[in-house]
Motif scaffolding. Structure first.
Motif, PDB file in Angstrom:
ATOM      1  N   THR A 145      14.877  -9.987   7.926  1.00  0.00           N
ATOM      2  CA  THR A 145      14.454 -10.020   6.518  1.00  0.00           C
ATOM      3  C   THR A 145      13.214  -9.162   6.237  1.00  0.00           C
ATOM      4  N   TYR A 146      12.740  -8.414   7.247  1.00  0.00           N
ATOM      5  CA  TYR A 146      11.489  -7.700   6.970  1.00  0.00           C
ATOM      6  C   TYR A 146      11.625  -6.616   5.891  1.00  0.00           C
ATOM      7  N   PRO A 147      12.826  -6.002   5.708  1.00  0.00           N
ATOM      8  CA  PRO A 147      12.910  -5.077   4.568  1.00  0.00           C
ATOM      9  C   PRO A 147      12.703  -5.785   3.215  1.00  0.00           C
TER      10      PRO A 147
ATOM     11  N   VAL B 250       5.351   4.859  -5.935  1.00  0.00           N
ATOM     12  CA  VAL B 250       5.638   5.849  -4.893  1.00  0.00           C
ATOM     13  C   VAL B 250       5.484   5.212  -3.515  1.00  0.00           C
ATOM     14  N   VAL B 251       6.494   5.380  -2.673  1.00  0.00           N
ATOM     15  CA  VAL B 251       6.408   4.904  -1.295  1.00  0.00           C
ATOM     16  C   VAL B 251       6.711   6.076  -0.368  1.00  0.00           C
ATOM     17  N   PRO B 252       5.690   6.538   0.365  1.00  0.00           N
ATOM     18  CA  PRO B 252       5.944   7.642   1.289  1.00  0.00           C
ATOM     19  C   PRO B 252       6.769   7.130   2.466  1.00  0.00           C
TER      20      PRO B 252
ATOM     21  N   VAL C 175       0.549   4.397  -5.003  1.00  0.00           N
ATOM     22  CA  VAL C 175       1.219   4.537  -3.710  1.00  0.00           C
ATOM     23  C   VAL C 175       0.999   3.287  -2.879  1.00  0.00           C
ATOM     24  N   LEU C 176       2.070   2.778  -2.288  1.00  0.00           N
ATOM     25  CA  LEU C 176       1.904   1.701  -1.319  1.00  0.00           C
ATOM     26  C   LEU C 176       2.420   2.140   0.041  1.00  0.00           C
ATOM     27  N   SER C 177       1.629   1.847   1.060  1.00  0.00           N
ATOM     28  CA  SER C 177       2.044   2.138   2.421  1.00  0.00           C
ATOM     29  C   SER C 177       1.329   1.158   3.349  1.00  0.00           C
ATOM     30  N   GLY C 178       1.606   1.220   4.623  1.00  0.00           N
ATOM     31  CA  GLY C 178       0.921   0.283   5.504  1.00  0.00           C
ATOM     32  C   GLY C 178       1.334   0.413   6.952  1.00  0.00           C
ATOM     33  N   ASP C 179       0.732  -0.416   7.777  1.00  0.00           N
ATOM     34  CA  ASP C 179       0.997  -0.406   9.214  1.00  0.00           C
ATOM     35  C   ASP C 179       0.927  -1.818   9.770  1.00  0.00           C
ATOM     36  N   ARG C 180       1.660  -2.032  10.853  1.00  0.00           N
ATOM     37  CA  ARG C 180       1.513  -3.292  11.578  1.00  0.00           C
ATOM     38  C   ARG C 180       0.287  -3.183  12.483  1.00  0.00           C
ATOM     39  N   PRO C 181      -0.543  -4.206  12.534  1.00  0.00           N
ATOM     40  CA  PRO C 181      -1.718  -4.120  13.415  1.00  0.00           C
ATOM     41  C   PRO C 181      -1.347  -4.449  14.863  1.00  0.00           C
TER      42      PRO C 181
ATOM     43  N   LEU D 100      -2.988  -0.105   0.796  1.00  0.00           N
ATOM     44  CA  LEU D 100      -2.542  -0.091   2.192  1.00  0.00           C
ATOM     45  C   LEU D 100      -2.417  -1.519   2.700  1.00  0.00           C
ATOM     46  N   VAL D 101      -1.214  -1.891   3.118  1.00  0.00           N
ATOM     47  CA  VAL D 101      -1.018  -3.241   3.636  1.00  0.00           C
ATOM     48  C   VAL D 101      -1.121  -3.240   5.167  1.00  0.00           C
ATOM     49  N   ILE D 102      -1.951  -4.137   5.656  1.00  0.00           N
ATOM     50  CA  ILE D 102      -1.995  -4.377   7.097  1.00  0.00           C
ATOM     51  C   ILE D 102      -0.996  -5.506   7.332  1.00  0.00           C
ATOM     52  N   ALA D 103       0.144  -5.151   7.910  1.00  0.00           N
ATOM     53  CA  ALA D 103       1.290  -6.063   7.938  1.00  0.00           C
ATOM     54  C   ALA D 103       1.172  -7.035   9.114  1.00  0.00           C
ATOM     55  N   ASP D 104       0.216  -7.963   9.001  1.00  0.00           N
ATOM     56  CA  ASP D 104      -0.045  -8.845  10.155  1.00  0.00           C
ATOM     57  C   ASP D 104       1.099  -9.835  10.416  1.00  0.00           C
ATOM     58  N   TYR D 105       1.727 -10.329   9.339  1.00  0.00           N
ATOM     59  CA  TYR D 105       2.868 -11.225   9.567  1.00  0.00           C
ATOM     60  C   TYR D 105       4.034 -10.492  10.234  1.00  0.00           C
ATOM     61  N   GLN D 106       4.096  -9.182  10.055  1.00  0.00           N
ATOM     62  CA  GLN D 106       5.210  -8.447  10.669  1.00  0.00           C
ATOM     63  C   GLN D 106       5.024  -8.215  12.163  1.00  0.00           C
ATOM     64  N   VAL D 107       3.846  -8.531  12.668  1.00  0.00           N
ATOM     65  CA  VAL D 107       3.646  -8.402  14.118  1.00  0.00           C
ATOM     66  C   VAL D 107       4.614  -9.329  14.857  1.00  0.00           C
TER      67      VAL D 107
ATOM     68  N   HIS E  56      10.607  -8.341   2.872  1.00  0.00           N
ATOM     69  CA  HIS E  56       9.147  -8.499   2.850  1.00  0.00           C
ATOM     70  C   HIS E  56       8.505  -7.190   2.375  1.00  0.00           C
ATOM     71  N   GLN E  57       9.044  -6.088   2.879  1.00  0.00           N
ATOM     72  CA  GLN E  57       8.549  -4.779   2.468  1.00  0.00           C
ATOM     73  C   GLN E  57       8.770  -4.572   0.957  1.00  0.00           C
ATOM     74  N   ALA E  58       9.894  -5.072   0.450  1.00  0.00           N
ATOM     75  CA  ALA E  58      10.144  -4.992  -1.000  1.00  0.00           C
ATOM     76  C   ALA E  58       9.056  -5.765  -1.753  1.00  0.00           C
ATOM     77  N   ALA E  59       8.654  -6.922  -1.208  1.00  0.00           N
ATOM     78  CA  ALA E  59       7.593  -7.705  -1.843  1.00  0.00           C
ATOM     79  C   ALA E  59       6.273  -6.916  -1.845  1.00  0.00           C
ATOM     80  N   ASP E  60       5.998  -6.198  -0.749  1.00  0.00           N
ATOM     81  CA  ASP E  60       4.784  -5.365  -0.685  1.00  0.00           C
ATOM     82  C   ASP E  60       4.774  -4.330  -1.798  1.00  0.00           C
ATOM     83  N   ILE E  61       5.933  -3.724  -1.972  1.00  0.00           N
ATOM     84  CA  ILE E  61       6.028  -2.622  -2.928  1.00  0.00           C
ATOM     85  C   ILE E  61       5.985  -3.157  -4.359  1.00  0.00           C
ATOM     86  N   LEU E  62       6.689  -4.281  -4.589  1.00  0.00           N
ATOM     87  CA  LEU E  62       6.872  -4.741  -5.972  1.00  0.00           C
ATOM     88  C   LEU E  62       5.727  -5.613  -6.478  1.00  0.00           C
TER      89      LEU E  62
END
Ligand code: TRP
Length: 356
Positions: A157-159, A173-175, A35-41, A69-76, A161-167
């Motif tokens: 383009t953040y979706p 599984v991505v909740p 499972v991959l998931s995450g949050d922006r800090p 779990l990715v802490i999506a710091d670049y996405q801030v 980036h999210q694809a890169a997180d997942i792949l």
């Protein structure tokens, strides 16, 4: 219009069916999934996270599914000028995760900025999607129009980036909530196009649709880190009580559970119900004519009572920043090993490994 909605509903039903069968697959063989998931800090996690995404992640972890779990710091900086006080926010986020039950033995926690190969995957992935496809993404559209500034290309383009997180880690599984389904669809498009062009490198990840209740904040809008309407997990008991006492309700005296016509009252009942393991209708009946004051007092008591162990664990963790940093350093090392390996496979598939 009606046609579009019917089409959307039909496609949502298909996603729901796929998700249900995925859930059964996870239960049969949890360790074969990731499972991959995450949050922006961007701020502290709150009750909405605890009862929604966080509870679901911990549920999956306890079933025996490995998690990243990715802490999506670049996405801030998708929609603001600076990353903010990251050291403190990231430690606080890691403390929220661990205090809520994330177990670093089963879950790798890492940050975008510490995993260069993950970010590099964005370049080939960007070549596989069109500008028009990115502009059509409903979440990107909504976030661009809500922002008080012209949308940046990073937001657009953040979706990807999210694809890169997942792949990068081969998550299966991505909740997601319903609104995030288009992101996962874009990831699947990237997988299909990459594999078609360069050979089978990536697996298709699947969406696990989580029945996440949308909690309202104290202003009656969706509870959100950035709106200032949230009960943070780490808030102290007085602040919690004060915020809940000031929560928006309606002018009807008698408390009833009617999510459509009385969303603010329903959300408070939902909070009490979820934390106390009872049904919102039962709680509404119990409060009845004692009104909104009694409802808010009960909410404050139940929230403070149920969060007490989490909060005390959170304080202990924050008093040991070396431990929190260590958890992150371990997670980052795992993520880098996986990302480097994936990037190498990508370079070989693309015949870009000409220097070795
Ligand atoms: N975009 C998510 C958020 O704003 C965080 C996130 C980054 C994420 N990458 C992800 C979530 C991949 C799920 C999958 O909170």
């Amino acid at each position: 219009m009606a046609r579009t909605h019917e089409g959307e509903d039909a496609s949502f039903r298909r996603s729901q069916q796929r998700s249900d069968s995925l859930e059964r697959g996870i239960r049969t063989s949890p360790a074969s999934h990731l499972v991959l998931s995450g949050d922006r800090p961007t701020g502290d996690l709150h009750l909405g996270h605890l009862l929604g995404t966080l509870a679901n992640r911990i549920r999956l972890q306890r079933l025996g599914v490995p998690l990243m779990l990715v802490i999506a710091d670049y996405q801030v900086i998708t929609d603001r000028d600076a990353v903010g006080p990251l050291r403190q926010r990231v430690r606080s986020l890691v403390a929220d995760y661990l205090a809520a039950g994330v177990d670093p033995e089963h879950t790798a926690i890492f940050a975008h900025s510490a995993v260069p190969a993950l970010n590099q995957l964005m370049l080939p992935f960007l070549s596989l999607v069109t500008d028009a496809e990115l502009h059509r993404n409903p979440t990107v559209k909504a976030e661009s129009s809500a922002a008080d500034r012209p949308p940046s290309a990073l937001l657009l383009t953040y979706p990807v980036h999210q694809a890169a997180d997942i792949l990068f880690c081969g998550a299966t599984v991505v909740p997601v909530g319903r609104d995030q389904l288009p992101h996962l669809e874009l990831t699947r498009v990237i997988v299909r196009r990459f594999n078609e062009r360069y050979g089978a490198v990536f697996e298709l990840p699947e969406a696990l649709l989580s029945p996440v209740p949308v909690l309202l904040g104290t202003d009656g809008q969706k509870m959100s880190k950035s709106r200032g309407n949230a009960i943070a997990l780490g808030a102290d008991e007085d602040t919690t009580a004060r915020l809940l006492r000031g929560a928006k309700t309606d002018s009807l005296r008698h408390i009833t559970y009617e999510p459509r016509s009385r969303p603010e009252v329903a959300s408070l009942l939902q909070i009490i119900a979820s934390l106390g393991g009872r049904s919102p209708v039962e709680i509404a009946t119990e409060i009845g004519g004692r009104g909104a004051g009694a409802l808010k007092a009960m909410a404050a008591e139940v929230v403070n009572e149920s969060l007490r162990p989490l909060r005390s664990r959170r304080r202990e963790l924050l008093a040991d920043p070396g431990y929190l940093d260590g958890v992150l350093i371990d997670g980052v090392a795992q993520a880098n090993a996986i990302a480097n390996e994936t990037l190498q496979r990508v370079r070989v598939a693309m015949a870009m490994d000409y220097l070795g």
